[in-house]
Motif scaffolding. Sequence first.
Motif, PDB file in Angstrom:
ATOM      1  N   PHE A 185      -3.893  13.120   3.570  1.00 24.80           N
ATOM      2  CA  PHE A 185      -4.282  12.793   4.941  1.00 24.80           C
ATOM      3  C   PHE A 185      -4.917  11.409   5.030  1.00 24.80           C
ATOM      4  O   PHE A 185      -4.576  10.594   5.883  1.00 24.80           O
ATOM      5  N   LYS A 186      -5.817  11.152   4.113  1.00 27.51           N
ATOM      6  CA  LYS A 186      -6.577   9.912   4.129  1.00 27.51           C
ATOM      7  C   LYS A 186      -5.674   8.680   4.065  1.00 27.51           C
ATOM      8  O   LYS A 186      -5.875   7.702   4.781  1.00 27.51           O
ATOM      9  N   LEU A 187      -4.675   8.724   3.201  1.00 29.89           N
ATOM     10  CA  LEU A 187      -3.790   7.565   3.043  1.00 29.89           C
ATOM     11  C   LEU A 187      -2.760   7.485   4.169  1.00 29.89           C
ATOM     12  O   LEU A 187      -2.324   6.406   4.552  1.00 29.89           O
ATOM     13  N   ALA A 188      -2.377   8.642   4.734  1.00 24.77           N
ATOM     14  CA  ALA A 188      -1.370   8.638   5.794  1.00 24.77           C
ATOM     15  C   ALA A 188      -1.985   8.257   7.135  1.00 24.77           C
ATOM     16  O   ALA A 188      -1.369   7.583   7.952  1.00 24.77           O
ATOM     17  N   LYS A 189      -3.204   8.719   7.383  1.00 26.74           N
ATOM     18  CA  LYS A 189      -3.883   8.437   8.661  1.00 26.74           C
ATOM     19  C   LYS A 189      -5.276   7.886   8.396  1.00 26.74           C
ATOM     20  O   LYS A 189      -6.277   8.573   8.623  1.00 26.74           O
ATOM     21  N   PRO A 190      -5.357   6.626   7.922  1.00 26.10           N
ATOM     22  CA  PRO A 190      -6.650   6.075   7.486  1.00 26.10           C
ATOM     23  C   PRO A 190      -7.684   6.022   8.614  1.00 26.10           C
ATOM     24  O   PRO A 190      -8.879   6.037   8.344  1.00 26.10           O
ATOM     25  N   ASN A 191      -7.227   6.009   9.874  1.00 26.59           N
ATOM     26  CA  ASN A 191      -8.191   5.880  10.968  1.00 26.59           C
ATOM     27  C   ASN A 191      -8.619   7.208  11.576  1.00 26.59           C
ATOM     28  O   ASN A 191      -9.402   7.248  12.513  1.00 26.59           O
ATOM     29  N   SER A 229       0.825  -1.215   0.000  1.00 25.06           N
ATOM     30  CA  SER A 229       0.000   0.000   0.000  1.00 25.06           C
ATOM     31  C   SER A 229       0.860   1.266   0.000  1.00 25.06           C
ATOM     32  O   SER A 229       0.346   2.370   0.142  1.00 25.06           O
ATOM     33  N   ASN A 230       2.170   1.101  -0.132  1.00 28.31           N
ATOM     34  CA  ASN A 230       3.056   2.258  -0.135  1.00 28.31           C
ATOM     35  C   ASN A 230       3.749   2.436  -1.476  1.00 28.31           C
ATOM     36  O   ASN A 230       3.658   1.576  -2.340  1.00 28.31           O
ATOM     37  N   TRP A 231       4.466   3.560  -1.578  1.00 24.12           N
ATOM     38  CA  TRP A 231       5.349   3.770  -2.726  1.00 24.12           C
ATOM     39  C   TRP A 231       6.782   3.721  -2.238  1.00 24.12           C
ATOM     40  O   TRP A 231       7.114   4.278  -1.194  1.00 24.12           O
ATOM     41  N   LEU A 232       7.610   3.016  -2.991  1.00 26.38           N
ATOM     42  CA  LEU A 232       9.025   2.940  -2.672  1.00 26.38           C
ATOM     43  C   LEU A 232       9.754   3.873  -3.638  1.00 26.38           C
ATOM     44  O   LEU A 232       9.692   3.702  -4.849  1.00 26.38           O
ATOM     45  N   VAL A 233      10.427   4.867  -3.064  1.00 24.59           N
ATOM     46  CA  VAL A 233      11.040   5.912  -3.887  1.00 24.59           C
ATOM     47  C   VAL A 233      12.557   5.850  -3.732  1.00 24.59           C
ATOM     48  O   VAL A 233      13.056   5.773  -2.598  1.00 24.59           O
ATOM     49  N   LYS A 234      13.269   5.874  -4.854  1.00 26.99           N
ATOM     50  CA  LYS A 234      14.742   5.813  -4.775  1.00 26.99           C
ATOM     51  C   LYS A 234      15.379   7.019  -5.441  1.00 26.99           C
ATOM     52  O   LYS A 234      14.923   7.479  -6.486  1.00 26.99           O
ATOM     53  N   THR A 235      16.464   7.527  -4.824  1.00 23.63           N
ATOM     54  CA  THR A 235      17.151   8.692  -5.394  1.00 23.63           C
ATOM     55  C   THR A 235      18.486   8.296  -6.019  1.00 23.63           C
ATOM     56  O   THR A 235      18.981   7.191  -5.814  1.00 23.63           O
ATOM     57  N   SER A 236      19.066   9.253  -6.732  1.00 22.82           N
ATOM     58  CA  SER A 236      20.330   9.020  -7.421  1.00 22.82           C
ATOM     59  C   SER A 236      21.474   8.765  -6.433  1.00 22.82           C
ATOM     60  O   SER A 236      22.502   8.228  -6.804  1.00 22.82           O
ATOM     61  N   ASN A 237      21.322   9.174  -5.174  1.00 26.56           N
ATOM     62  CA  ASN A 237      22.376   8.918  -4.187  1.00 26.56           C
ATOM     63  C   ASN A 237      22.133   7.641  -3.414  1.00 26.56           C
ATOM     64  O   ASN A 237      22.768   7.399  -2.391  1.00 26.56           O
ATOM     65  N   GLY A 238      21.151   6.871  -3.864  1.00 27.89           N
ATOM     66  CA  GLY A 238      20.888   5.586  -3.227  1.00 27.89           C
ATOM     67  C   GLY A 238      20.023   5.655  -1.979  1.00 27.89           C
ATOM     68  O   GLY A 238      19.878   4.674  -1.264  1.00 27.89           O
ATOM     69  N   GLN A 281      -2.303   7.342 -10.859  1.00 26.38           N
ATOM     70  CA  GLN A 281      -1.862   6.378  -9.841  1.00 26.38           C
ATOM     71  C   GLN A 281      -2.307   6.869  -8.466  1.00 26.38           C
ATOM     72  O   GLN A 281      -1.981   7.992  -8.075  1.00 26.38           O
ATOM     73  N   LYS A 282      -2.990   6.005  -7.742  1.00 25.04           N
ATOM     74  CA  LYS A 282      -3.471   6.388  -6.405  1.00 25.04           C
ATOM     75  C   LYS A 282      -2.290   6.707  -5.494  1.00 25.04           C
ATOM     76  O   LYS A 282      -1.339   5.937  -5.408  1.00 25.04           O
ATOM     77  N   GLY A 283      -2.361   7.852  -4.827  1.00 26.54           N
ATOM     78  CA  GLY A 283      -1.287   8.224  -3.903  1.00 26.54           C
ATOM     79  C   GLY A 283      -0.136   8.964  -4.559  1.00 26.54           C
ATOM     80  O   GLY A 283       0.816   9.335  -3.893  1.00 26.54           O
ATOM     81  N   ILE A 284      -0.207   9.177  -5.874  1.00 28.06           N
ATOM     82  CA  ILE A 284       0.784  10.050  -6.522  1.00 28.06           C
ATOM     83  C   ILE A 284       0.069  11.291  -7.038  1.00 28.06           C
ATOM     84  O   ILE A 284      -0.901  11.181  -7.796  1.00 28.06           O
ATOM     85  N   TYR A 285       0.517  12.439  -6.580  1.00 28.92           N
ATOM     86  CA  TYR A 285      -0.109  13.708  -6.936  1.00 28.92           C
ATOM     87  C   TYR A 285       0.885  14.536  -7.749  1.00 28.92           C
ATOM     88  O   TYR A 285       2.089  14.344  -7.644  1.00 28.92           O
TER      89      TYR A 285
END
Lengths: 82, 338
Positions: B310-316, B94-103, B276-280
């Motif tokens: 907010f909804k995706l970060a704090k679903p409850n 349910s998350n996105w894994l993001v990688k940068t050029s510096n690893g 894509q859900k969760g990408i703005y």
Amino acid sequence: MEGAVQNDIPGIDADCGGGMACATCHVYVKEDWFNKLPKKEDGEDDMLDMAFEPKTNSRLSCQIIVSDEIDGLEVNIPSKQA
Amino acid sequence: MNKTDALIIGAGPTGLFTAHQLKLIGLDCEVVDNLDKIGGQCIELYPDKPIYDIPAVPECTGEELTNNLINQLKPFDIKFHLGERVEEVKKDKSNWLVKTSNGKSFLTPNVIIAGGVGSFEPRKFPPTECKKFENKSLFYSVKDKNIFKGKIVSIFGGGDSALDWAVELSKECKINLIHRRDEFRGAQATVDKMQELVKSGKINLFTKYQIANVHGDQRLESIDIKHENNEIKNLKSDYVLGFFGLIMQLGPIANWGLNLNKKTIEVDTEKFETNQKGIYAVGDICNYPGKLKLILSGFHEGALAARACFKLAKPNEKYRFEFTTTSSNLLKRLGKKE
Ligand SMILES: Cc1cc2nc3c(=O)[nH]c(=O)nc-3n(C[C@H](O)[C@H](O)[C@H](O)COP(=O)(O)OP(=O)(O)OC[C@H]3O[C@@H](n4cnc5c(N)ncnc54)[C@H](O)[C@@H]3O)c2cc1C
Ligand code: FES
């Protein structure tokens, strides 16, 4: 420049929207037309330093304002700018 | 692995205000930018030019606007990762894994792309042969000046970076300075200093020339430069430096499975969410009917995207609308109330 963007001409991206800050609207103006255009403003040559393969007849198309005097103007785009 | 409620790509005006909005409503965020400084186009392209259409700010320069936005973030603790490009955004449950050029990597339910027209990259030499020597004997920035000691260095460009390095490196190297015209746009004092060094033979100056080709097998041996009148000169060279400023390139953003329209990303106008859900996407990089590429539009878009996170970060929990003037919750977060 606006004409090029609206008609999706490849090679004229005009990323900065005519702000003279990106040089992605760079064109070569046909020699006989070059001298008929209003002169470059301050800053245009500075920006052309950064354009792709600038030549003596280079201009930023966003700084060329279309008028009756220049009806028929022909320009080319550097081959690899597209 | 960094975990955060929202990751912002781009530290231009839009990314900065979006960070403010996220922190204000109680979400964590971190910001990544490819530039080595905060401010996006305002700081890179027009720091000294005044802007006249920021609501309630009659006049401020690109640099002042940036500093004000940074000040507005003072109450909050926000981590900036500068000089790093986001390369990859991949689904991880349910998350996105993001990688940068510096690893570096981030795990987050929300990714907000505030990437302008893409990341700023150095403009490169046109000849394709140059690619072969890139980062070996041909550079677009100087990381370690010691490698040039006693060598022949050919520097291209007419701005401050080219002039500063020509002057600096002339102390320990043989310098060729090549520029496409006679005028230089660098600071007058540096231009004068450079001219002196040309007179005393420390710098070889070639104006109205541009690069035509590079030669060498493993190592760079020489370069060809071409005059306006097409005459070609061959110069012995161990290193080549090019300083033609920065250009914006959409770059890796194009590979993340988003709906693109030319160099922009399609979004809805409720959440500024992409396909894509969760990408703005917010600011100059987003596209919807009626989009204006203005700073003020980016602020609005960021405020709405932050609420959507907010909804995706704090679903409850439920997001509640509040004013900064009257909400004790918000005033606490702003450090104005115990
Ligand atoms: C000369 C000029 C004058 C202008 N004048 C005005 C004006 O008067 N009023 C007005 O409202 N607007 C003006 N604008 C437009 C305004 O600057 C933009 O609308 C604004 O900067 C957009 O902000 P942004 O945060 O969306 O993007 P940007 O400011 O472009 O910032 C985007 C940032 O994202 C980074 N980035 C992109 N991709 C990646 C990646 N993959 N990884 C890491 N980082 C990445 C970039 O390096 C960049 O720093 C002007 C623009 C120019 C060029
Ligand atoms: S559109 Fe950017 S310089 Fe002309």
